[in-house]
Design an enzyme around this catalytic site. Structure first.
Site, PDB file in Angstrom:
ATOM      1  N   ALA A  71      37.787 -41.275 -19.958  1.00 10.97           N
ATOM      2  CA  ALA A  71      37.808 -42.501 -20.945  1.00 10.97           C
ATOM      3  C   ALA A  71      38.357 -43.646 -20.417  1.00 10.97           C
ATOM      4  CB  ALA A  71      38.735 -42.059 -22.172  1.00 10.97           C
ATOM      5  N   ASP A  97      39.373 -38.499 -25.089  1.00 11.65           N
ATOM      6  CA  ASP A  97      38.439 -39.518 -25.440  1.00 11.65           C
ATOM      7  C   ASP A  97      38.647 -40.438 -26.405  1.00 11.65           C
ATOM      8  OD1 ASP A  97      36.947 -37.387 -23.457  1.00 11.65           O
ATOM      9  OD2 ASP A  97      36.055 -39.364 -23.048  1.00 11.65           O
ATOM     10  N   ASN A 139      37.679 -34.686 -27.039  1.00 10.72           N
ATOM     11  CA  ASN A 139      37.732 -34.643 -25.671  1.00 10.72           C
ATOM     12  C   ASN A 139      36.695 -33.543 -25.261  1.00 10.72           C
ATOM     13  OD1 ASN A 139      39.088 -34.883 -23.120  1.00 10.72           O
ATOM     14  ND2 ASN A 139      39.575 -32.793 -22.984  1.00 10.72           N
TER      15      ASN A 139
HETATM   16  O1  MRU Z   1      32.101 -36.696 -19.925  1.00  8.57           O
HETATM   17  P1  MRU Z   1      33.064 -37.122 -19.350  1.00  8.57           P
HETATM   18  O2  MRU Z   1      33.262 -36.350 -17.829  1.00  8.57           O
HETATM   19  O3  MRU Z   1      33.458 -38.641 -19.080  1.00  8.57           O
HETATM   20  O4  MRU Z   1      34.533 -36.339 -19.939  1.00  8.57           O
HETATM   21  C1  MRU Z   1      35.804 -36.745 -19.785  1.00  8.57           C
HETATM   22  C2  MRU Z   1      36.791 -36.124 -20.538  1.00  8.57           C
HETATM   23  O5  MRU Z   1      36.583 -35.504 -21.647  1.00  8.57           O
HETATM   24  C3  MRU Z   1      38.047 -36.285 -20.263  1.00  8.57           C
HETATM   25  O6  MRU Z   1      39.199 -35.147 -20.361  1.00  8.57           O
HETATM   26  C4  MRU Z   1      38.654 -37.592 -20.863  1.00  8.57           C
HETATM   27  O7  MRU Z   1      37.853 -38.616 -20.816  1.00  8.57           O
HETATM   28  C5  MRU Z   1      40.287 -38.314 -20.371  1.00  8.57           C
HETATM   29  S1  MRU Z   1      40.214 -38.648 -18.703  1.00  8.57           S
HETATM   30  C6  MRU Z   1      41.761 -39.218 -18.470  1.00  8.57           C
END
Ligand code: MRU
Length: 366
Positions: free
Chosen positions: A61, A250, A260
Protein backbone atom coordinates in the site's frame (compact mmCIF):
# COMPACT_ATOMS: atom_id res chain seq x y z
CA UNK A 1 22.06 -2.62 -8.74
CA UNK A 2 23.94 -3.17 -5.54
CA UNK A 3 23.96 -6.62 -4.02
CA UNK A 4 22.00 -6.18 -0.76
CA UNK A 5 24.11 -8.82 0.97
CA UNK A 6 26.96 -6.26 1.00
CA UNK A 7 24.85 -3.74 2.88
CA UNK A 8 24.73 -3.44 6.64
CA UNK A 9 22.13 -5.90 8.00
CA UNK A 10 19.36 -3.40 8.62
CA UNK A 11 19.94 -1.00 5.72
CA UNK A 12 16.55 -0.38 4.13
CA UNK A 13 15.95 -1.37 0.52
CA UNK A 14 15.41 1.48 -1.95
CA UNK A 15 12.20 0.20 -3.51
CA UNK A 16 11.67 3.26 -5.66
CA UNK A 17 13.07 6.73 -6.24
CA UNK A 18 13.10 9.76 -8.51
CA UNK A 19 16.03 10.61 -10.73
CA UNK A 20 16.58 14.23 -11.78
CA UNK A 21 14.35 17.33 -11.75
CA UNK A 22 10.86 17.90 -13.17
CA UNK A 23 11.88 16.27 -16.44
CA UNK A 24 13.39 13.28 -14.62
CA UNK A 25 11.90 9.82 -14.11
CA UNK A 26 10.74 7.27 -11.56
CA UNK A 27 12.82 4.15 -11.04
CA UNK A 28 11.79 1.10 -9.04
CA UNK A 29 12.78 -2.46 -8.22
CA UNK A 30 10.75 -4.84 -10.39
CA UNK A 31 9.34 -6.99 -7.59
CA UNK A 32 7.91 -9.58 -9.99
CA UNK A 33 11.48 -10.72 -10.66
CA UNK A 34 12.49 -11.26 -7.05
CA UNK A 35 14.02 -13.27 -5.48
CA UNK A 36 15.76 -14.57 -8.61
CA UNK A 37 16.90 -11.19 -9.93
CA UNK A 38 17.25 -7.78 -8.33
CA UNK A 39 16.66 -5.41 -11.24
CA UNK A 40 15.29 -1.92 -11.61
CA UNK A 41 13.00 -0.47 -14.24
CA UNK A 42 12.53 3.16 -15.27
CA UNK A 43 9.08 4.72 -15.64
CA UNK A 44 9.02 7.72 -17.97
CA UNK A 45 5.28 7.97 -18.64
CA UNK A 46 2.02 7.47 -16.73
CA UNK A 47 1.20 4.28 -18.69
CA UNK A 48 4.39 2.58 -17.48
CA UNK A 49 3.63 3.59 -13.88
CA UNK A 50 0.03 2.29 -14.23
CA UNK A 51 1.28 -1.01 -15.63
CA UNK A 52 3.91 -1.34 -12.87
CA UNK A 53 1.25 -0.86 -10.17
CA UNK A 54 -1.31 -3.12 -11.86
CA UNK A 55 1.12 -5.98 -12.46
CA UNK A 56 2.68 -5.68 -8.96
CA UNK A 57 6.14 -4.63 -10.11
CA UNK A 58 5.64 -2.10 -7.33
CA UNK A 59 3.25 -3.22 -4.63
CA UNK A 60 2.34 -2.82 -0.99
CA UNK A 61 0.00 0.00 0.00
CA UNK A 62 2.53 2.74 0.92
CA UNK A 63 4.78 2.03 -2.09
CA UNK A 64 1.78 2.15 -4.43
CA UNK A 65 0.90 5.60 -3.05
CA UNK A 66 4.44 6.90 -3.51
CA UNK A 67 4.66 5.46 -7.04
CA UNK A 68 1.35 7.14 -7.93
CA UNK A 69 2.59 10.51 -6.62
CA UNK A 70 5.70 10.26 -8.81
CA UNK A 71 3.43 8.93 -11.57
CA UNK A 72 1.64 12.29 -11.57
CA UNK A 73 5.05 13.97 -12.01
CA UNK A 74 5.89 11.92 -15.11
CA UNK A 75 2.33 12.22 -16.43
CA UNK A 76 2.42 16.04 -16.54
CA UNK A 77 5.78 16.32 -18.27
CA UNK A 78 4.11 17.03 -21.62
CA UNK A 79 2.33 20.14 -20.25
CA UNK A 80 5.22 21.84 -18.45
CA UNK A 81 4.96 24.85 -20.74
CA UNK A 82 1.22 24.66 -21.39
CA UNK A 83 -1.40 27.20 -20.28
CA UNK A 84 -3.36 26.77 -17.06
CA UNK A 85 -6.38 25.05 -18.60
CA UNK A 86 -4.32 22.45 -20.44
CA UNK A 87 -2.14 21.87 -17.38
CA UNK A 88 -5.02 21.21 -15.00
CA UNK A 89 -6.95 19.14 -17.56
CA UNK A 90 -3.91 16.90 -17.98
CA UNK A 91 -3.34 16.70 -14.22
CA UNK A 92 -6.93 15.51 -13.64
CA UNK A 93 -6.63 13.05 -16.53
CA UNK A 94 -3.41 11.52 -15.15
CA UNK A 95 -4.72 11.30 -11.58
CA UNK A 96 -8.00 9.72 -12.71
CA UNK A 97 -6.12 7.25 -14.88
CA UNK A 98 -3.62 6.21 -12.17
CA UNK A 99 -6.51 5.75 -9.72
CA UNK A 100 -7.78 2.87 -11.92
CA UNK A 101 -4.60 0.82 -11.48
CA UNK A 102 -5.70 -1.01 -8.30
CA UNK A 103 -8.81 -0.50 -6.12
CA UNK A 104 -8.10 -1.67 -2.56
CA UNK A 105 -5.06 0.11 -1.08
CA UNK A 106 -6.33 3.54 -0.05
CA UNK A 107 -2.80 4.99 -0.08
CA UNK A 108 -3.13 5.22 -3.86
CA UNK A 109 -6.15 7.55 -3.65
CA UNK A 110 -4.73 9.37 -0.65
CA UNK A 111 -1.53 10.23 -2.54
CA UNK A 112 -3.37 11.26 -5.71
CA UNK A 113 -5.76 13.51 -3.77
CA UNK A 114 -2.82 15.08 -1.99
CA UNK A 115 -1.07 15.77 -5.30
CA UNK A 116 -4.21 17.30 -6.81
CA UNK A 117 -4.78 19.52 -3.78
CA UNK A 118 -1.16 20.68 -3.91
CA UNK A 119 -1.56 21.63 -7.57
CA UNK A 120 -4.81 23.52 -6.98
CA UNK A 121 -3.28 25.35 -4.01
CA UNK A 122 -0.50 26.56 -6.36
CA UNK A 123 -2.96 27.89 -8.95
CA UNK A 124 -1.88 31.11 -10.67
CA UNK A 125 1.77 30.11 -11.08
CA UNK A 126 3.46 28.99 -14.29
CA UNK A 127 2.87 25.29 -15.14
CA UNK A 128 6.54 24.39 -14.79
CA UNK A 129 6.63 25.98 -11.36
CA UNK A 130 3.55 23.96 -10.30
CA UNK A 131 5.28 20.83 -11.62
CA UNK A 132 8.27 21.65 -9.39
CA UNK A 133 5.94 22.06 -6.40
CA UNK A 134 4.34 18.71 -7.27
CA UNK A 135 7.69 16.96 -7.45
CA UNK A 136 8.59 18.41 -4.04
CA UNK A 137 5.26 17.10 -2.72
CA UNK A 138 5.91 13.60 -4.10
CA UNK A 139 9.35 13.65 -2.47
CA UNK A 140 7.70 14.81 0.76
CA UNK A 141 5.19 11.89 0.66
CA UNK A 142 8.19 9.60 0.11
CA UNK A 143 10.12 11.10 3.02
CA UNK A 144 7.13 11.08 5.40
CA UNK A 145 6.69 7.39 4.69
CA UNK A 146 10.29 6.78 5.78
CA UNK A 147 9.60 8.50 9.09
CA UNK A 148 6.33 6.58 9.50
CA UNK A 149 8.09 3.23 9.07
CA UNK A 150 10.64 4.13 11.72
CA UNK A 151 7.96 5.26 14.19
CA UNK A 152 5.83 2.15 13.56
CA UNK A 153 8.90 0.01 14.20
CA UNK A 154 9.63 1.79 17.48
CA UNK A 155 6.05 1.49 18.79
CA UNK A 156 5.56 -2.08 17.57
CA UNK A 157 8.80 -3.44 18.97
CA UNK A 158 7.52 -2.76 22.50
CA UNK A 159 4.79 -5.38 21.94
CA UNK A 160 7.22 -8.23 21.28
CA UNK A 161 9.47 -10.03 23.72
CA UNK A 162 12.92 -11.48 23.20
CA UNK A 163 12.81 -15.07 21.93
CA UNK A 164 9.24 -14.95 20.59
CA UNK A 165 8.01 -16.59 17.41
CA UNK A 166 6.00 -14.22 15.20
CA UNK A 167 3.97 -15.02 12.11
CA UNK A 168 3.49 -12.60 9.23
CA UNK A 169 1.49 -12.79 6.01
CA UNK A 170 2.29 -11.32 2.59
CA UNK A 171 5.01 -8.65 2.47
CA UNK A 172 4.82 -5.49 4.55
CA UNK A 173 8.54 -4.79 4.43
CA UNK A 174 10.99 -2.42 2.83
CA UNK A 175 9.82 -3.47 -0.63
CA UNK A 176 6.28 -2.34 0.19
CA UNK A 177 7.32 1.04 1.61
CA UNK A 178 10.06 3.64 1.32
CA UNK A 179 12.02 2.47 4.32
CA UNK A 180 12.00 -0.78 6.24
CA UNK A 181 8.33 -1.54 6.18
CA UNK A 182 5.38 -1.64 8.55
CA UNK A 183 5.03 -5.20 9.91
CA UNK A 184 8.67 -5.93 9.13
CA UNK A 185 9.68 -2.58 10.65
CA UNK A 186 8.47 -4.00 13.94
CA UNK A 187 10.83 -6.97 13.53
CA UNK A 188 13.76 -4.81 12.42
CA UNK A 189 13.27 -2.39 15.31
CA UNK A 190 13.03 -5.30 17.75
CA UNK A 191 16.28 -6.70 16.34
CA UNK A 192 17.93 -3.28 16.65
CA UNK A 193 16.92 -3.16 20.30
CA UNK A 194 18.64 -6.51 20.88
CA UNK A 195 15.65 -8.88 20.76
CA UNK A 196 15.90 -12.14 18.85
CA UNK A 197 12.68 -13.09 17.07
CA UNK A 198 11.83 -16.17 15.05
CA UNK A 199 9.69 -15.13 12.13
CA UNK A 200 7.33 -17.49 10.32
CA UNK A 201 6.49 -16.17 6.85
CA UNK A 202 3.35 -17.46 5.13
CA UNK A 203 4.19 -18.05 1.47
CA UNK A 204 1.00 -16.12 0.53
CA UNK A 205 -0.77 -17.80 -2.36
CA UNK A 206 -1.27 -17.15 -5.20
CA UNK A 207 1.49 -14.61 -5.91
CA UNK A 208 3.88 -15.70 -3.15
CA UNK A 209 4.79 -12.30 -1.74
CA UNK A 210 5.72 -14.06 1.52
CA UNK A 211 8.03 -16.59 -0.14
CA UNK A 212 9.50 -14.35 -2.81
CA UNK A 213 9.73 -11.06 -0.90
CA UNK A 214 9.37 -11.38 2.89
CA UNK A 215 11.58 -14.48 3.17
CA UNK A 216 14.13 -12.78 0.90
CA UNK A 217 14.10 -9.46 2.78
CA UNK A 218 14.45 -11.05 6.21
CA UNK A 219 17.10 -13.50 5.09
CA UNK A 220 19.14 -10.72 3.44
CA UNK A 221 19.02 -8.79 6.68
CA UNK A 222 19.99 -11.64 8.97
CA UNK A 223 16.62 -12.06 10.72
CA UNK A 224 15.75 -15.66 11.58
CA UNK A 225 12.94 -16.62 9.19
CA UNK A 226 11.15 -19.86 8.41
CA UNK A 227 8.93 -20.15 5.35
CA UNK A 228 5.64 -22.05 5.64
CA UNK A 229 2.73 -22.71 3.28
CA UNK A 230 -0.38 -20.71 4.20
CA UNK A 231 -2.17 -23.93 5.16
CA UNK A 232 0.43 -24.67 7.88
CA UNK A 233 -0.31 -21.65 10.08
CA UNK A 234 -2.79 -23.50 12.33
CA UNK A 235 -0.35 -26.32 12.99
CA UNK A 236 2.48 -23.87 13.68
CA UNK A 237 0.26 -22.12 16.24
CA UNK A 238 -0.89 -25.39 17.81
CA UNK A 239 2.73 -26.43 18.27
CA UNK A 240 3.32 -23.21 20.22
CA UNK A 241 5.83 -21.84 17.73
CA UNK A 242 4.35 -18.34 17.51
CA UNK A 243 3.35 -15.93 20.26
CA UNK A 244 2.17 -13.07 18.04
CA UNK A 245 1.04 -12.25 14.50
CA UNK A 246 1.95 -8.96 12.79
CA UNK A 247 0.64 -8.04 9.33
CA UNK A 248 0.35 -4.89 7.24
CA UNK A 249 -2.85 -3.35 5.85
CA UNK A 250 -4.19 -1.97 2.59
CA UNK A 251 -7.13 -0.04 3.97
CA UNK A 252 -8.50 0.42 7.48
CA UNK A 253 -12.13 1.51 7.86
CA UNK A 254 -13.24 4.03 10.51
CA UNK A 255 -14.22 1.17 12.86
CA UNK A 256 -10.89 -0.67 12.47
CA UNK A 257 -11.98 -3.37 10.02
CA UNK A 258 -8.83 -4.00 7.98
CA UNK A 259 -8.31 -5.10 4.39
CA UNK A 260 -5.04 -6.89 3.75
CA UNK A 261 -3.74 -9.62 1.47
CA UNK A 262 -6.08 -12.55 0.95
CA UNK A 263 -5.54 -15.06 3.74
CA UNK A 264 -5.04 -12.47 6.48
CA UNK A 265 -8.58 -12.98 7.79
CA UNK A 266 -7.93 -16.75 8.14
CA UNK A 267 -4.73 -16.01 10.07
CA UNK A 268 -6.64 -13.65 12.40
CA UNK A 269 -9.28 -16.32 13.07
CA UNK A 270 -6.56 -18.88 13.80
CA UNK A 271 -4.77 -16.46 16.12
CA UNK A 272 -8.02 -15.86 18.06
CA UNK A 273 -8.61 -19.60 18.32
CA UNK A 274 -5.12 -20.06 19.79
CA UNK A 275 -5.28 -16.98 22.02
CA UNK A 276 -2.41 -15.31 20.17
CA UNK A 277 -2.39 -11.50 19.77
CA UNK A 278 -3.00 -10.31 16.21
CA UNK A 279 -1.41 -6.93 15.39
CA UNK A 280 -1.83 -4.76 12.30
CA UNK A 281 0.98 -2.30 11.48
CA UNK A 282 0.06 0.56 9.13
CA UNK A 283 0.69 4.29 8.64
CA UNK A 284 -2.16 6.80 8.95
CA UNK A 285 -2.20 7.07 5.13
CA UNK A 286 -3.77 3.57 5.16
CA UNK A 287 -6.79 4.68 7.20
CA UNK A 288 -9.93 5.60 5.30
CA UNK A 289 -12.19 7.60 7.61
CA UNK A 290 -14.76 7.94 4.79
CA UNK A 291 -15.56 4.24 5.07
CA UNK A 292 -17.55 3.26 8.16
CA UNK A 293 -16.89 -0.48 8.10
CA UNK A 294 -14.95 -3.07 6.12
CA UNK A 295 -18.06 -3.99 4.11
CA UNK A 296 -17.49 -0.88 2.00
CA UNK A 297 -13.87 -1.65 1.11
CA UNK A 298 -13.57 -2.53 -2.60
CA UNK A 299 -11.86 -5.88 -3.01
CA UNK A 300 -9.69 -6.28 -6.08
CA UNK A 301 -10.45 -9.30 -8.25
CA UNK A 302 -7.45 -10.53 -10.20
CA UNK A 303 -6.77 -12.64 -13.26
CA UNK A 304 -7.79 -16.32 -12.80
CA UNK A 305 -4.53 -17.30 -14.47
CA UNK A 306 -2.66 -16.26 -11.33
CA UNK A 307 -4.21 -19.41 -9.81
CA UNK A 308 -4.38 -21.76 -12.79
CA UNK A 309 -1.05 -20.82 -14.41
CA UNK A 310 1.02 -19.41 -11.54
CA UNK A 311 4.59 -18.56 -12.55
CA UNK A 312 4.22 -20.02 -16.02
CA UNK A 313 3.03 -23.54 -15.28
CA UNK A 314 -0.52 -24.82 -15.68
CA UNK A 315 -1.66 -26.31 -12.36
CA UNK A 316 -5.43 -26.67 -12.90
CA UNK A 317 -7.64 -28.10 -15.62
CA UNK A 318 -8.32 -25.96 -18.68
CA UNK A 319 -11.57 -24.00 -18.39
CA UNK A 320 -11.98 -24.43 -14.59
CA UNK A 321 -14.03 -21.75 -12.81
CA UNK A 322 -11.83 -19.60 -10.56
CA UNK A 323 -12.50 -16.99 -7.88
CA UNK A 324 -9.46 -14.81 -7.13
CA UNK A 325 -10.03 -11.95 -4.66
CA UNK A 326 -6.67 -10.32 -3.87
CA UNK A 327 -7.66 -9.09 -0.40
CA UNK A 328 -9.93 -9.94 2.50
CA UNK A 329 -11.24 -7.97 5.45
CA UNK A 330 -10.38 -8.83 9.03
CA UNK A 331 -13.06 -7.52 11.42
CA UNK A 332 -11.82 -5.13 14.11
CA UNK A 333 -12.89 -7.52 16.87
CA UNK A 334 -10.11 -9.94 15.81
CA UNK A 335 -7.39 -7.25 15.91
CA UNK A 336 -5.63 -6.88 19.25
CA UNK A 337 -4.03 -3.55 18.33
CA UNK A 338 -3.16 -1.38 15.35
CA UNK A 339 0.36 0.01 15.35
CA UNK A 340 0.62 3.31 13.49
CA UNK A 341 3.26 6.03 13.53
CA UNK A 342 1.30 8.00 16.10
CA UNK A 343 1.17 5.15 18.60
CA UNK A 344 -0.67 1.95 19.43
CA UNK A 345 -4.44 1.82 18.98
CA UNK A 346 -5.77 -0.57 21.59
CA UNK A 347 -8.55 -1.45 21.89
CA UNK A 348 -9.36 -1.15 18.21
CA UNK A 349 -12.49 1.01 18.31
CA UNK A 350 -13.97 3.79 16.23
CA UNK A 351 -13.40 6.26 19.08
CA UNK A 352 -9.77 5.37 19.65
CA UNK A 353 -9.04 5.50 15.89
CA UNK A 354 -10.75 8.89 15.55
CA UNK A 355 -8.71 10.22 18.48
CA UNK A 356 -5.39 9.24 16.98
CA UNK A 357 -5.87 9.26 13.24
CA UNK A 358 -9.00 10.66 11.64
CA UNK A 359 -8.62 14.28 12.71
CA UNK A 360 -6.01 15.26 10.14
CA UNK A 361 -6.85 12.59 7.58
CA UNK A 362 -9.58 14.01 5.33
CA UNK A 363 -11.92 11.73 3.40
CA UNK A 364 -10.72 10.89 -0.10
CA UNK A 365 -12.74 11.29 -3.25
CA UNK A 366 -12.48 8.20 -5.35
O1 MRU B 1 -1.11 -7.30 -3.59
P1 MRU B 1 -0.04 -6.67 -2.76
O2 MRU B 1 1.24 -7.42 -2.80
O3 MRU B 1 0.12 -5.20 -3.09
O4 MRU B 1 -0.58 -6.76 -1.27
C1 MRU B 1 0.19 -6.16 -0.27
C2 MRU B 1 -0.34 -6.35 1.11
O5 MRU B 1 -1.40 -6.90 1.30
C3 MRU B 1 0.46 -5.73 2.22
O6 MRU B 1 0.33 -6.46 3.39
C4 MRU B 1 -0.05 -4.31 2.48
O7 MRU B 1 -0.13 -3.56 1.30
C5 MRU B 1 0.80 -3.59 3.46
S1 MRU B 1 2.39 -3.16 2.83
C6 MRU B 1 3.18 -2.23 4.02
Amino acid sequence: MTDPSHESPLTPIETLGWEGGVEGHLHMIDQTRLPIELVEIDCRDAETVWEAIQSLRVRGAPAIGIAAAYGVCVGIQNVLDADETRFYTRLEEVATYLATSRPTAVNLFWALERMKKTAWDARGRHSREIAEILLAEARQIHEEDRQMCRAIGRHGATLLADGQGVLTHCNAGGLATSDYGTALAVFFAAAESGKTLHIYADETRPLLQGARLTAWELQQRGIDVTLICDSMAAQVMREGRVQAVVTGADRIAANGDTANKIGTYSVALLAAAHDIPFYVAAPTSTFDPAIATGHEIPIEQRDPREITHGFGRQTAPEGIKVYNPAFDVTPARLITAIICEKGIIQPVSRERIAELVAIDNPPYHK
